[in-house]
Design an enzyme around this catalytic site. Structure first.
Site, PDB file in Angstrom:
ATOM      1  N   ASN A  50       0.830  -1.209   0.000  1.00 25.86           N
ATOM      2  CA  ASN A  50       0.000   0.000   0.000  1.00 25.86           C
ATOM      3  C   ASN A  50       0.862   1.255   0.000  1.00 25.86           C
ATOM      4  OD1 ASN A  50      -2.325  -1.540   0.147  1.00 25.86           O
ATOM      5  ND2 ASN A  50      -2.708  -1.147   2.310  1.00 25.86           N
ATOM      6  N   ARG A 378     -10.300  -4.151 -14.794  1.00 28.19           N
ATOM      7  CA  ARG A 378      -9.168  -5.003 -14.411  1.00 28.19           C
ATOM      8  C   ARG A 378      -9.616  -6.448 -14.553  1.00 28.19           C
ATOM      9  NH1 ARG A 378      -5.741  -1.418 -11.692  1.00 28.19           N
ATOM     10  NH2 ARG A 378      -6.779   0.159 -10.423  1.00 28.19           N
ATOM     11  N   ARG A 408      -5.077   2.144 -13.489  1.00 27.11           N
ATOM     12  CA  ARG A 408      -3.722   2.337 -12.964  1.00 27.11           C
ATOM     13  C   ARG A 408      -3.048   1.020 -12.590  1.00 27.11           C
ATOM     14  NH1 ARG A 408      -4.018   6.736  -9.051  1.00 27.11           N
ATOM     15  NH2 ARG A 408      -3.565   8.151 -10.753  1.00 27.11           N
ATOM     16  N   HIS A 438     -15.142   3.220 -15.330  1.00 31.08           N
ATOM     17  CA  HIS A 438     -14.957   2.400 -14.139  1.00 31.08           C
ATOM     18  C   HIS A 438     -16.199   1.554 -13.858  1.00 31.08           C
ATOM     19  CE1 HIS A 438     -14.369   1.950  -9.621  1.00 31.08           C
ATOM     20  NE2 HIS A 438     -13.216   1.532 -10.101  1.00 31.08           N
ATOM     21  N   TYR A 471     -12.102 -10.003  -2.719  1.00 30.64           N
ATOM     22  CA  TYR A 471     -12.810  -8.734  -2.534  1.00 30.64           C
ATOM     23  C   TYR A 471     -14.293  -8.996  -2.291  1.00 30.64           C
ATOM     24  CZ  TYR A 471      -8.812  -6.270  -4.713  1.00 30.64           C
ATOM     25  OH  TYR A 471      -7.578  -5.764  -5.025  1.00 30.64           O
ATOM     26  N   ARG A 567     -14.292   1.842   4.227  1.00 23.07           N
ATOM     27  CA  ARG A 567     -13.086   1.050   4.478  1.00 23.07           C
ATOM     28  C   ARG A 567     -11.836   1.909   4.619  1.00 23.07           C
ATOM     29  NH1 ARG A 567     -11.604  -1.429  -0.415  1.00 23.07           N
ATOM     30  NH2 ARG A 567      -9.793  -0.087  -0.578  1.00 23.07           N
ATOM     31  N   HIS A 595     -15.107  -4.095  -0.597  1.00 25.06           N
ATOM     32  CA  HIS A 595     -15.055  -3.385  -1.876  1.00 25.06           C
ATOM     33  C   HIS A 595     -16.435  -2.976  -2.390  1.00 25.06           C
ATOM     34  CE1 HIS A 595     -14.034  -3.031  -6.300  1.00 25.06           C
ATOM     35  NE2 HIS A 595     -13.047  -2.353  -5.757  1.00 25.06           N
TER      36      HIS A 595
END
Length: 709
Positions: A50, A378, A408, A438, A471, A567, A595
């Site tokens: 992270n 992704r 990213r 997204h 997730y 979160r 998520h």
């Protein structure tokens, strides 16, 4: 008292400092002695990963602003320069806590449990040293490329995130002058090397220690004065001029190469590094003193994930969980027939992601399916969804795929998929200029007896079968005519210039979603002012949009009870008299990464509930294509409300935001420990067992007792 200005900077927390608090919550899991030892290793590794990304993107962005003399304050009233000053202190504290956790807690406990990490090659016995030297000769030496620096050989370009060993060397016999040399620790070799088995303890040593021990073999004509590992982090925030890019694919490929050589923004070195060597690194890399991190232990703690993966330590890990089948979708069923019976809600990873893959696979083979349209942000390395889309095109279906090239750190991966899909005959589009797509949506157009029917999957998470096991996300399978029409409009908007006059059910960012959220919040505020039931429960990954927070403050001041499950980043402050007294914020950090985005509005006892792909962040609401969808079927609404209420009851993995800006674990006060993620696992197993009459599940759940480390 005058009228309250809900936009006042004093009511907001800086986004970056809030993220540091989130990473500390993850770090607290590594420090919790009630968590299995190897799980603690995993959490410590996650904090390191992270922090790497935070430096490459967020810290880098702030440095760019300072260099550009950008002085506009953020919502908390801090300029970029002020933010960096606060971050320097906060990050150094986090790194110090990481390594005290590693050195004082984890390493000794690992040794007690049969795994010794050799911290320095000088600790090796004669037999172990002989093994290590032979290992170096046979496996490591042929791969290494030693680099000297002198008048004819300039200081080498050091790649982002690579681990290297720097040395000061002196020519044998005649040399008085110190020279700089280095070697990169090769990423193609395992960094964790296990030594020959001992009687009761397994031992491992890290690759850099093996190289450091044998570095004299790389510079035969020199004496090694000193040698220490170092690692740099570079600015990896891509700048893509889409308007000027003739070919977006090529422009992104060009920028990806630059990511390896961006400005150096952090230097990690061994804490006892020679000052002369450190001075050379500092000057050559142009690193400021506050961006140098003296590390007491191994550099780059993401290596702990490799140790976590070692076999033979299952008893030191949490029991594995197998995602359960979905009761509404029996094995071997025709998925379109089942969706026709009614909307189906999916709760990952408690329920398997397989129905989403099957949805595409069956559509690819079904002769009645005419078209498949999907957005991909992704996907996994060997994605079955990509394979199914390619097969669908080969089978003559009309296949349109939006591949978001600007996801990213997945840019390279997505370029590969885009080219493969194009070769298979899919129509591949790259989204809208200036916006990331997204949203998570799939549309299947099918010819049936009574005409054309549209089947849609909407989700809060990516179409990634690998992360779907880690997730927590929500998915909806539906053949609602209203949603089907909206789905068609979404893809027409993404692939062309068509924009519908009205939307039936879906709400999209960047044009409508923020206004929709603010309207729903204002509606609850009005109900509260009218003395009617008013409540908001919202679950998301991050909350930092000032307009949304100001709306929540207004609603709270009017008496709306607001429970937020956030979160990560949260720029809202709780407990401010007259502003946020009615707001609670909790963060859940557990085995699975939270998520899903779920939004509940009481609506005067006629509650509405929505799911979507967007967090309450400016980038999601203003600079991305996002989708929010309502869940209308009563039993599915109840299930989503149950998910929210279950998380609000968590007293094991939940931390609550206090008025002073810190997070504290929920105090149980004699209550039975209750972990929401464990509860969802049990529920999914029980539902699957009841639906398919399976044998009792093999996994046993032990109630967790949680104390502060």
């Amino acid at each position: 008292m005058g009228e309250i200005d809900f936009y006042d900077a004093k009511y907001y927390t800086n986004r970056e400092l809030s993220w540091i608090l989130f990473n500390r919550r993850v770090l607290n899991e590594a420090r919790d002695k009630n968590i299995p030892l190897f799980e603690r290793l995993k959490f410590l590794s996650i904090t390191a990963s992270n922090l790497d990304e935070f430096f490459m993107i967020r810290v880098a962005s702030l440095k760019d602003m300072v260099n550009a003399k950008y002085q506009k304050p953020d919502i908390a009233g801090m300029t970029p320069k002020e933010q960096l000053a606060h971050l320097d202190v906060a990050i150094h504290e986090v790194v110090e806590l990481q390594y005290s956790t590693y050195n004082r807690s984890l390493v000794p406990r690992l040794k007690l449990n049969g795994l010794q990490i050799i911290g320095c090659h000088e600790e090796l016995s004669k037999k172990e040293a002989a093994f290590v030297d032979k290992y170096f000769e046979e496996n490591v030496y042929p791969v290494l490329t030693p680099m000297a620096v002198d008048s004819s050989r300039p200081f080498p370009l050091i790649r982002n995130k690579t681990l290297n060993i720097a040395a000061l060397v002196r020519k044998k016999d005649i040399g008085e002058e110190l020279e700089f040399a280095m070697v990169q620790v090769p990423s193609v070799l395992s960094r964790v090397v296990e030594l020959p088995a001992g009687q009761n303890t397994r031992k491992i040593i890290l690759l850099e220690e093996i190289i450091e021990r044998n570095i004299d073999k790389l510079f035969l004509n020199y004496d090694i004065v000193c040698a220490y590992p170092f690692r740099i982090m570079r600015n990896a925030d891509l700048t893509i001029e889409e308007d000027e890019a003739a070919d977006l694919l090529k422009e992104i490929e060009k920028q990806l190469k630059k990511r390896q050589w961006g400005e150096a923004i952090r230097l990690e070195v061994a804490s006892h590094c020679d000052k002369r060597l450190l001075k050379i690194l500092k000057e050559e890399l142009r690193i400021e003193p506050q961006n140098i991190y003296a590390i007491e232990g191994p550099l780059d703690l993401t290596v702990l994930m490799k140790i976590y993966g070692m076999e033979g330590f299952g008893h030191l890990k949490a029991p594995g969980y197998t995602p359960q089948p979905v009761p509404q979708l029996p094995p071997g069923c025709h998925i379109f027939d089942e969706i026709l019976k009614g909307d189906i809600l999916l709760h990952h990873p408690y329920q398997t992601f397989a129905p989403v893959v099957d949805f595409i696979r069956q559509a690819a083979k079904d002769p009645e399916v005419l078209a498949i349209k999907q957005t991909l942000y992704r996907v996994s390395g060997n994605s079955p969804i990509i394979a199914a889309l390619a097969q669908a095109a080969e089978n003559g279906k009309q296949v349109t795929v939006l591949v978001e090239l600007k996801a990213r750190f997945d840019e390279e991966n997505n370029i590969v998929w885009a080219r493969m899909l194009e070769k298979a005959g899919c129509h591949v589009i790259y989204g809208l200029v200036g916006l990331k797509t997204h949203s998570k949506i799939t549309l299947v157009v099918r010819r049936e007896e009574d005409g054309i029917r549209r089947y849609v999957h909407l989700g809060t998470g990516n179409y990634n079968d690998a992360t779907a096991k880690l997730y927590t996300d929500i998915g909806l399978l539906t053949c609602s005519e209203d949603i089907g029409q909206d789905a068609t409009a979404v893809f027409n908007m993404l692939s062309g210039y068509s924009e519908p006059r009205v939307w039936n059910k879906l709400t999209l960012a960047p044009l409508w979603l923020k206004d929709r959220f603010r309207h729903l919040i204002a509606r609850e505020k009005q109900f509260a002012l009218d003395g009617r039931p008013a409540r908001i429960i919202a679950k998301m990954n991050a909350l930092c949009d000032q307009d949304i927070i100001a709306s929540l403050y207004e609603a709270s001041a009017a008496g709306v009870k607001i429970d937020l499950i956030v979160r990560g980043i949260c720029c809202l402050k709780t407990g401010i008299p007259g502003v946020s007294e009615n707001i609670t914020v909790r963060s859940i950090v557990g085995d699975f990464l939270e998520h899903s985005r779920i939004f509940y509005f009481e609506n005067d006892e006629h509650y509405e509930i929505y799911c979507g792909s967007a967090d309450w962040m400016p980038r999601n609401l203003e600079r991305r294509v996002e989708i929010m969808f309502p869940v209308d079927r009563p039993e599915l609404k109840e299930r989503l409300l149950h998910i929210l209420q279950t998380q609000l009851n968590d007293n094991v993995k939940a931390s609550v935001l206090q008025g002073d800006g810190n997070y504290e674990k929920v105090t149980k006060r004699g209550r039975q420990p209750f972990a929401s993620q464990e509860a969802f696992c049990r529920e999914a197993e029980n539902e699957a067992r009841a639906a398919f009459e399976e044998e009792p599940a093999t996994r046993t759940f032990v109630p967790e007792v949680h104390h502060e480390a």
